[in-house]
Design a protein around this motif. Structure first.
Motif, mmCIF file in Angstrom:
data_model
loop_
_atom_site.group_PDB
_atom_site.id
_atom_site.type_symbol
_atom_site.label_atom_id
_atom_site.label_comp_id
_atom_site.label_asym_id
_atom_site.label_seq_id
_atom_site.Cartn_x
_atom_site.Cartn_y
_atom_site.Cartn_z
ATOM 1 N N ASP A 105 0.829 -1.202 0.000
ATOM 2 C CA ASP A 105 0.000 0.000 0.000
ATOM 3 C C ASP A 105 0.865 1.254 0.000
ATOM 4 O O ASP A 105 0.539 2.247 -0.644
ATOM 5 N N TYR A 133 -10.702 1.732 -0.608
ATOM 6 C CA TYR A 133 -10.222 0.465 -0.055
ATOM 7 C C TYR A 133 -9.120 0.695 0.981
ATOM 8 O O TYR A 133 -9.131 0.108 2.070
ATOM 9 N N LYS A 177 -9.321 -0.287 4.906
ATOM 10 C CA LYS A 177 -8.319 -1.217 5.430
ATOM 11 C C LYS A 177 -7.577 -0.605 6.613
ATOM 12 O O LYS A 177 -7.315 -1.278 7.615
ATOM 13 N N GLY A 183 -13.577 5.712 2.816
ATOM 14 C CA GLY A 183 -13.159 4.365 3.190
ATOM 15 C C GLY A 183 -12.931 4.227 4.683
ATOM 16 O O GLY A 183 -13.291 3.207 5.292
#
Length: 239
Positions: free
Chosen positions: A41, A58, A62, A185
């Protein structure tokens, strides 16, 4: 086996799951930075350019689901909240604080020392556990405004994230849409984590063990917060 026995078994399992969850979070604090980003990431954030809404949604989700500092603080905040209205108010205040400083911090390039801000975040976890234990009333005869404290500590949690994002030199191209997507997110992840906690808490609160073990659970939350503070301060002095 009677329905009462079945219910007791379910609530007991829920209590053990929560205890195991707290233990894992406390142990994790020894070997992970509160706002660390996985290497894959991290590389993506550093290399991506242009508007990438879904990937950033996302990444935000996360981060929240795996962000044990956020989860510990939220767990402490809702520990003694029973009405959904109250839960919604406190979670919204935390989200407002977290979102504000994350977005403004990255947009205006305002960062803090990562060790210092993460130590403050650890302090927020300790504060909430002490508040749940009634320590401030007992020690000082004063009850801090819990809504204000939740908002203020939300600001610090957001600064922790903005500081980490700034370290990765995110591209200015598409910055605002990507940050907004990341924030969406984060809120999705927060709702998922909150739902899991509330389901477990719902079972546990129906059991007499909730009253018996509430003190121990908050001591565990406080311990995890102190571990996080110690880890970050050690990093500050040896870096």
């Amino acid at each position: 086996m009677t329905s009462t026995t079945h219910a007791a078994g379910r609530t007991s399992r829920a209590a053990w799951l929560l205890a195991a969850f707290l233990a894992v979070l406390a142990a994790t604090a020894f070997d992970a930075s509160a706002h660390a980003v996985a290497e894959g990431d991290k590389g993506y954030i550093q290399e991506v350019t242009g508007i990438q809404l879904l990937p950033f949604v996302y990444l935000g989700a996360k981060h929240m689901v795996t962000g044990y500092d956020h989860i510990l603080f939220l767990f402490g905040v809702i520990f003694f909240l029973y009405r959904l209205k109250d839960i919604g108010i406190y979670v919204s205040l935390f989200a407002l604080g977290h979102s504000t400083t994350m977005l403004l911090g990255v947009y205006f390039g305002i960062g803090m020392n990562a060790f210092v801000i993460d130590a403050i975040i650890g302090l927020s976890v300790v504060y909430k556990a002490l508040d749940n234990l009634g320590a401030f009333q007992s020690w000082f005869g004063v009850q801090p405004n819990t809504k204000t404290a939740t908002l203020v500590f939300g600001f610090f949690h957001g600064f922790g994230l903005s500081t980490k994002i700034l370290e990765y030199n995110i591209s200015p191209e598409g910055l605002v849409p990507n940050l907004l997507a990341f924030n969406v997110g984060v809120e999705v992840g927060q709702l998922l984590a909150l739902a899991a906690i509330l389901i477990a808490m719902g079972f546990w609160r129906r059991s007499p063990s909730f009253v018996r073990h509430a003190y121990t659970a908050n001591v565990a939350i406080m311990t995890a917060g102190f571990v996080l503070i110690g880890y970050q301060l050690t990093g500050l002095f040896v870096s």
